[in-house]
Structure formats: C-alpha cells, structure tokens
Write a protein that holds these residues in place. Structure first.
Motif, PDB file in Angstrom:
ATOM      1  N   ASN A 286       0.838  -1.197   0.000  1.00 19.02           N
ATOM      2  CA  ASN A 286       0.000   0.000   0.000  1.00 19.02           C
ATOM      3  C   ASN A 286       0.879   1.255   0.000  1.00 19.02           C
ATOM      4  OD1 ASN A 286      -2.535  -1.440   0.245  1.00 19.02           O
ATOM      5  ND2 ASN A 286      -1.915  -1.888   2.351  1.00 19.02           N
ATOM      6  N   SER A 287       0.644   2.136  -0.942  1.00 16.57           N
ATOM      7  CA  SER A 287       1.399   3.374  -1.066  1.00 16.57           C
ATOM      8  C   SER A 287       0.528   4.557  -0.632  1.00 16.57           C
ATOM      9  CB  SER A 287       1.845   3.576  -2.518  1.00 16.57           C
ATOM     10  OG  SER A 287       2.167   4.923  -2.768  1.00 16.57           O
ATOM     11  N   PRO A 288       0.986   5.369   0.328  1.00 18.17           N
ATOM     12  CA  PRO A 288       0.192   6.538   0.744  1.00 18.17           C
ATOM     13  C   PRO A 288      -0.107   7.489  -0.410  1.00 18.17           C
ATOM     14  CG  PRO A 288       1.967   6.123   2.308  1.00 18.17           C
ATOM     15  CD  PRO A 288       2.217   5.222   1.124  1.00 18.17           C
ATOM     16  N   PHE A 289       0.859   7.648  -1.308  1.00 21.57           N
ATOM     17  CA  PHE A 289       0.646   8.541  -2.444  1.00 21.57           C
ATOM     18  C   PHE A 289      -0.413   7.972  -3.375  1.00 21.57           C
ATOM     19  CE2 PHE A 289       1.709  10.280  -6.672  1.00 21.57           C
ATOM     20  CZ  PHE A 289       1.711  11.632  -6.382  1.00 21.57           C
ATOM     21  N   TRP A 290      -0.305   6.665  -3.675  1.00 21.32           N
ATOM     22  CA  TRP A 290      -1.294   6.050  -4.558  1.00 21.32           C
ATOM     23  C   TRP A 290      -2.675   6.030  -3.922  1.00 21.32           C
ATOM     24  CZ3 TRP A 290      -2.002   5.024  -9.419  1.00 21.32           C
ATOM     25  CH2 TRP A 290      -3.101   4.229  -9.776  1.00 21.32           C
ATOM     26  N   ASP A 291      -2.748   5.867  -2.591  1.00 19.20           N
ATOM     27  CA  ASP A 291      -4.051   5.831  -1.930  1.00 19.20           C
ATOM     28  C   ASP A 291      -4.845   7.097  -2.221  1.00 19.20           C
ATOM     29  OD1 ASP A 291      -3.603   3.349  -0.888  1.00 19.20           O
ATOM     30  OD2 ASP A 291      -3.010   4.053   1.110  1.00 19.20           O
ATOM     31  N   TRP A 292      -4.140   8.250  -2.283  1.00 21.48           N
ATOM     32  CA  TRP A 292      -4.833   9.494  -2.597  1.00 21.48           C
ATOM     33  C   TRP A 292      -5.274   9.507  -4.057  1.00 21.48           C
ATOM     34  CZ3 TRP A 292      -4.379  13.582  -5.958  1.00 21.48           C
ATOM     35  CH2 TRP A 292      -5.152  14.715  -5.668  1.00 21.48           C
TER      36      TRP A 292
END
Length: 336
Positions: free
Chosen positions: A173-179
């Motif tokens: 899980n990537s915080p940037f991709w989650d957005w």
C-alpha cells in the motif's frame, strides 16, 4: 564469486524466482512468466544487435554464482526509454500566488504530469537475493553497468536515469497512490504497478489527471512520502548518489519515489574507469575492484582483489576464467 553475464532463456525460472522475491513496487520484475520470457528474448536480440545509436534495446543481465551455478540476482539497462511505450513522470516544481495589493504571498508546490525523460537511458531491474547480500556483490550488480557504458558509450544516451522505489508498506500500500486511487483510479496500487510492469499502460493516459496537482491539496500522508524511497532501496540510492546521480524534482506517478539522473560523462565510475592489460597471477596486497571484459555480446564482470601496475591488472586465474579473458587481453576496471 559472482559473475555478471547476459541473461539467456535458460535463466527464466531463476528470473521468475527473483520476481517473486522482489516484492511490491518492483515494476520491472512482474511475476508473469510470459512477460519475463519476452523480456529475456528482447535482451538476447539486443545483445546480438549491431548498434550505433541508442534505440529500444534492453540489456538484461544476471549474477551467477561460479561455484553453484545459481542465479543470485539481476541488473539491467534500457538504452532509450519511452520510444515504444510512454514513460510517465511527475515533476515537482514551485509556483507563486502573490498579490501586492492584499500583501499576500504564497509559495506552493505542484506536480506536473509529463514525458520529459523520453529517449534517455535507464538503469533498472537491480535485485540481489538475500543470501548473496554481502561483500562487494551489491556494488558489482550496480557498477558493472557503468563499465559497460564506459566501454560501449554509443549504445546509450547522454542522460542516464534510475527510478527509485517509493514508500509502501509490507502489503504494497502506497500513501501517495491511496490518494490518487480515491480520486481518480479506483484500483489498488499493486494492480496498477503490475499492469505497468507488463506494459499495459493505457489506463494511465485514460485516468491520470492531466492538469498540475497542488501538493497542499493531497492528504498529509501522501505529501510526506513525495521524493522519499522505500527502506530497502536506501542502499541502492546511496550508491547512485556516490556516482553523482541526483533528483531534479521528478518522481514516480504511482508511489512518488524519486527519479535520479546524471550525465553519462559525469558518472564517477565512467570517468574513473580505466583500460588495463591482463596479467594472470596472484595479487599481492591487491585492492578491491570491479572488472569487466571489453566484449559486448559476451559481456562479463566480476569483483575481487587485483594489483594495478601502470597499464596492467594482475588477476587470479579464477577471475580470468570468469571474465573469459587470457593473458594480454584488455579489461576495464574501477577500484573501490
């Protein structure tokens, strides 16, 4: 001893094992046997090809344990990216919103979507299996590519880049991709990363926001990881920084990991590499070096102790055999 050599189709099972072990975020090693087999076939064609200017060639190599024959890892160079498949990046830059009348002056960061690196050479697919992560093995996998570039510079662009894996957790899980996912994509990071790895990039052009993104509108978690690397990538980034690579604001469109670049002429290992004639013997108080033969199709590179005496390099018979060189042949080396 590990020897770096061009990959062959016989290495497919080992390459698949490397892909499985590399984990999430390693786009250039998708866990897909058909895709990996195609990449090996393309590499074999590229190594056999006569080239005067860089094109769509991809040079994939493996590190083989000379004692056991096992494949310990992989490393690769793409001669010119973005020519057959688009190569996307975000560029982090600054804009100013200012009003003298209101005495307001705001400096903000924006991410701009683009293809600025089209045509440059890329260092990629560097992965060393855990049981071989010792001694000079990691440096060998990284630096052998610079010896290849120094000896065969016509095959590569003047600008060389490397994408660094960005921040993600153990589940990918990537915080940037989650957005991005929440607002634009609605698919998981691991699926997006996998689709990119197998060349199915159409969804990026279809769904990626085309206008610049104001960083201060992203979630705090996404903002915090822009330009930062995964903890397992820090050693690789450190090696490249020592070579002169730096980030000029470009980051990955999925995990916001930094892309670093350097002019090929300014890469430390390219600048300081030297040609020497082989003397087979036993080095006395030698120095650690990365040594490569001067062949391209039959490229070989090893790491070990050598004596450098003017224009001669004293190497052991084991190193000479691994390099497929004999007394008096030329080798290119860099000392550590």
């Amino acid at each position: 001893m590990l020897v770096i050599r061009p990959i062959t189709m016989a290495d497919l099972p080992a390459l698949l094992a490397c892909a499985e072990e590399s984990g999430h975020g390693f786009t250039s090693l998708p866990v897909n046997e058909e895709i990996l087999a195609g990449r090996i076939a393309h590499s074999e064609e590229s190594f056999a090809k006569s080239v005067s200017t860089p094109g769509t060639e991809g040079y994939l190599m493996v590190a083989e344990d000379t004692k056991t024959g096992e494949v310990a890892g992989t490393t690769a160079i793409e001669a010119a990216i973005g020519l057959d498949n688009p190569f996307y990046t975000y560029h982090l830059s600054t804009v100013v919103h200012s009003s003298r009348r209101l005495n307001v002056h705001n400096v903000v960061k924006v991410l701009t979507f683009g293809n600025d690196y089209t045509g440059v050479s890329e260092l990629c697919t560097l992965f060393l299996r855990s049981q071989w992560r010792e001694g000079l093995n990691g440096r060998l996998l990284s630096k052998c590519r610079f010896l290849m570039m120094a000896q065969h510079s016509a095959r590569f662009d003047k600008t060389v880049i490397a994408e660094m894996r960005g921040v993600s957790d153990d589940d990918g899980n990537s915080p940037f991709w989650d957005w991005l996912k929440e607002h634009f994509f609605s698919i998981d990071f691991t699926l997006a990363d996998y689709l990119t790895g197998i060349g199915k990039k159409g969804f990026i052009a279809d769904l990626m926001p085309k206008l610049p993104i104001y960083v201060n509108l992203l979630s705090p978690e996404a903002q915090a990881v822009i330009g930062h690397v995964h903890e397992k990538t820090r050693p690789a980034l450190h090696l490249l920084e020592q070579e002169g690579f730096t980030c000029r604001g470009y980051v990955d469109i999925f995990d916001a990991g930094p892309t670093v670049e350097c002019d090929i002429r300014n890469i430390e290992s390219v600048r300081h590499s030297r040609l020497c004639r082989v003397e087979i013997g036993q080095p006395q108080g030698g120095i650690d070096a990365i040594v490569a033969n001067t062949s391209f199709e039959g490229f070989r590179a090893v790491a070990g102790e050598v004596d450098v005496l003017r224009d001669a390099a004293v190497v052991t018979i084991e190193m000479a055999e691994a390099l497929q060189v004999k007394q008096g042949d030329l080798v290119r080396l860099i000392t550590q």
